[in-house]
Design an enzyme around this catalytic site. Sequence first.
Site, PDB file in Angstrom:
ATOM      1  N   ASP A  28       0.723  -1.252   0.065  1.00 58.03           N
ATOM      2  CA  ASP A  28       0.046  -0.049   0.137  1.00 58.03           C
ATOM      3  C   ASP A  28       0.744   1.265   0.000  1.00 58.03           C
ATOM      4  O   ASP A  28       1.984   1.401   0.167  1.00 58.03           O
ATOM      5  CB  ASP A  28      -0.916  -0.015   1.118  1.00 58.03           C
ATOM      6  CG  ASP A  28      -0.263  -0.370   2.503  1.00 58.03           C
ATOM      7  OD1 ASP A  28       0.938  -0.323   2.539  1.00 58.03           O
ATOM      8  OD2 ASP A  28      -0.820  -0.393   3.412  1.00 58.03           O
ATOM      9  N   ASP A  41      -7.389  -1.729  13.859  1.00 55.72           N
ATOM     10  CA  ASP A  41      -8.762  -2.112  13.367  1.00 55.72           C
ATOM     11  C   ASP A  41      -8.717  -3.279  12.757  1.00 55.72           C
ATOM     12  O   ASP A  41     -10.162  -3.614  12.127  1.00 55.72           O
ATOM     13  CB  ASP A  41      -9.341  -0.854  12.634  1.00 55.72           C
ATOM     14  CG  ASP A  41      -8.862  -0.609  11.430  1.00 55.72           C
ATOM     15  OD1 ASP A  41      -7.927  -1.449  10.936  1.00 55.72           O
ATOM     16  OD2 ASP A  41      -9.188   0.500  10.386  1.00 55.72           O
ATOM     17  N   HIS A  75      -7.100  -4.265  10.044  1.00 50.53           N
ATOM     18  CA  HIS A  75      -6.940  -4.443   8.529  1.00 50.53           C
ATOM     19  C   HIS A  75      -5.581  -4.903   8.062  1.00 50.53           C
ATOM     20  O   HIS A  75      -4.653  -5.106   8.875  1.00 50.53           O
ATOM     21  CB  HIS A  75      -6.956  -2.674   7.835  1.00 50.53           C
ATOM     22  CG  HIS A  75      -5.687  -1.914   8.400  1.00 50.53           C
ATOM     23  ND1 HIS A  75      -5.964  -0.504   8.429  1.00 50.53           N
ATOM     24  CD2 HIS A  75      -4.560  -2.016   8.716  1.00 50.53           C
ATOM     25  CE1 HIS A  75      -4.709   0.055   8.851  1.00 50.53           C
ATOM     26  NE2 HIS A  75      -3.915  -0.881   9.131  1.00 50.53           N
ATOM     27  N   GLU A 101      -9.858  -1.327   5.277  1.00 54.67           N
ATOM     28  CA  GLU A 101     -10.647  -0.863   6.497  1.00 54.67           C
ATOM     29  C   GLU A 101     -11.679  -1.584   6.684  1.00 54.67           C
ATOM     30  O   GLU A 101     -12.454  -2.061   5.830  1.00 54.67           O
ATOM     31  CB  GLU A 101     -10.825   0.547   6.360  1.00 54.67           C
ATOM     32  CG  GLU A 101      -9.359   1.465   6.183  1.00 54.67           C
ATOM     33  CD  GLU A 101      -8.578   1.348   7.292  1.00 54.67           C
ATOM     34  OE1 GLU A 101      -8.514   0.399   8.105  1.00 54.67           O
ATOM     35  OE2 GLU A 101      -7.901   2.638   7.733  1.00 54.67           O
TER      36      GLU A 101
END
Length: 271
Positions: free
Chosen positions: A66, A141, A143, A148
């Site tokens: 990413d 979270d 990911h 997300e």
Amino acid sequence: MDIIVRENYEEMSEYAAGVIGRFVRNKPYCVLGLATGSTPIGTYRRLIKMHREGLDFSKVVAFNLDEYIGVGINLDVPYEVDQSYARFMHEELFSHINVKKENIHIPDGLTKDPTGFCSWYEEEIKRAGGIDLQLVGIGGDGHWGFNEPGSSLASRTSIQALSPQTLSDNYESFYKKAGVERDKMPHFAITMGIGTILDSKNILMIASGVNKADVVAKCIEGPVTSQITSSAIQLYAGGVTVALDKAAASKLQNLQHYIHIERLKEEYGMG
Ligand code: GLP
């Protein structure tokens, strides 16, 4: 799923680097998927050491997971003001090993056409023959990359808006130190999708620290849900290793069972 628990961050990193190092030694022309964040730094330091001791990366092709949109590699900009993942990879790994520049792929956060870039990135991975071993961390979270909560578990490389938790975690870990104001931090990223990651032939997930304990337990033992995108690991059909330190493993309900399996595998030479 092989769940490997080590005493601390250093031992977890040693283990993870060993997996990657062996992979590169056995398959010099391999395609590695790489990750950013503070967790892989120890693994990368050990890979650099292995390279100094002879591990050859000259035939390796690398794809990063990413990149933030709005930042990208520009080596004329000092590190403190360029928080791109491209720079991170350059500083933490690529500039210290003999991977060829033309074999490095990182999503281009400065592209004028992010959507077109995402399709191109998917094609490039296919052209390279697919990812042999994908390294992933896990976000607070849940990911992988920047997939997300609410992202499809079949997603491909795409543009994602960062969740409030990711913005806060990543601001604290990287942007704050660099003196970047909170609202100047990028709010979007290009990320390989969960579907892209699941197409890899092998996955190595690493996590460290008590702050990750809850989310690691949700990922490995909770329901498979797009609210914890890394829980897709439970649907994965390839070879998967999860390397944890004791703190990150501390909320796993079946921890004793995983430790037992590792011992048995060692005993019977199946590790
Ligand atoms: C970022 C990256 C993820 C990484 C996560 C965890 O959000 N996009 O790929 O897994 O950070 O980072 P850390 O290792 O610093 O906890």
